[in-house]
Design a protein around this motif. Sequence first.
Motif, PDB file in Angstrom:
ATOM      1  N   LEU A   1     -52.635   3.309  30.874  1.00  8.48           N
ATOM      2  CA  LEU A   1     -51.271   3.648  30.330  1.00  8.48           C
ATOM      3  C   LEU A   1     -51.414   5.015  29.483  1.00  8.48           C
ATOM      4  CD1 LEU A   1     -48.345   3.202  29.966  1.00  8.48           C
ATOM      5  CD2 LEU A   1     -48.964   1.516  28.197  1.00  8.48           C
ATOM      6  N   LEU A   2     -52.506   5.031  28.734  1.00 10.06           N
ATOM      7  CA  LEU A   2     -52.731   6.167  27.796  1.00 10.06           C
ATOM      8  C   LEU A   2     -52.935   7.506  28.547  1.00 10.06           C
ATOM      9  CD1 LEU A   2     -54.420   4.519  24.647  1.00 10.06           C
ATOM     10  CD2 LEU A   2     -52.070   5.318  24.881  1.00 10.06           C
ATOM     11  N   ARG A   3     -53.811   7.240  29.582  1.00  6.96           N
ATOM     12  CA  ARG A   3     -53.934   8.572  30.584  1.00  6.96           C
ATOM     13  C   ARG A   3     -52.860   8.984  30.938  1.00  6.96           C
ATOM     14  NH1 ARG A   3     -59.154   8.028  34.158  1.00  6.96           N
ATOM     15  NH2 ARG A   3     -59.852   7.602  32.080  1.00  6.96           N
ATOM     16  N   LEU A   4     -51.770   8.282  31.642  1.00  8.10           N
ATOM     17  CA  LEU A   4     -50.499   8.686  31.866  1.00  8.10           C
ATOM     18  C   LEU A   4     -49.729   9.348  30.780  1.00  8.10           C
ATOM     19  CD1 LEU A   4     -49.271   5.602  34.155  1.00  8.10           C
ATOM     20  CD2 LEU A   4     -50.152   7.855  34.890  1.00  8.10           C
ATOM     21  N   VAL A   5     -49.952   8.761  29.665  1.00  4.56           N
ATOM     22  CA  VAL A   5     -49.226   9.402  28.744  1.00  4.56           C
ATOM     23  C   VAL A   5     -49.567  10.943  28.176  1.00  4.56           C
ATOM     24  CG1 VAL A   5     -48.497   9.175  26.141  1.00  4.56           C
ATOM     25  CG2 VAL A   5     -48.425   7.297  27.510  1.00  4.56           C
TER      26      VAL A   5
END
Length: 239
Positions: free
Chosen positions: A216-220
């Motif tokens: 999720l943080l990689r997508l952000v």
Amino acid sequence: MNLLDVSFLGETFLALCRGIPLTLQLTAISITSGALLATLLAALRLSGNRPLDALARGYIFVFRGTPLLVQLYIIYYGLSQFPELRRSFAWPFLREPYWCASLALCLNTAAYSAEIIRGGVISVPLGQIEAAKAYGMGQLTLLRRIIAPQAIRLMLPAYSNELILVVKSTALASTITMMEVTGIAAKLISVSYRPVEIFICAGAIYLLLNFSITRLLRLVERRLSRDQRPLVLATGEQA
């Protein structure tokens, strides 16, 4: 002992999943409140005021230099030794293991996150800030349009690691009777005497949680860095 007892592993995994909501609650409340406190600490560090800077430095030094488990024990077991605190408005919260664990996690992650935020802010090129000021941009606009977007993008990888550490640190809440994933695992071990399979299942749950958070943080991070990636032409060459 048969480590390939699939039925026991499945039952154990499902039993441990009942602790996931509490684990996520502790993570969410500590990260949210810790981020607010960390922002304040980072502001004090960047204020240029020596007493305020020293105050923030002292806080960060104490909470980064002592184990989280010690901090948790001091809050849960130590604060009850003060009669004044037991008569205060805060006692209904501080006598509960949930709020003690949340407070310990919040105070601890704030110390680390403050330095991450400060590092992100000071990494913003000074030339851009000076150019914005020369253009007549106000402090709030400068913060919103120049400093904050770049600082968030720069600090996100380090902050992702801190978030993962907080998820794993929630396991310490089991030492003060909290029935999150590790707490349930300890209870199951006391009944079945099969620690290997149970801790394998607990480790798998933490691994899945952290994998989901990482993705999720990689997508952000990818979304925030779209304007930083080089353009690719139709021929496959970078612009």
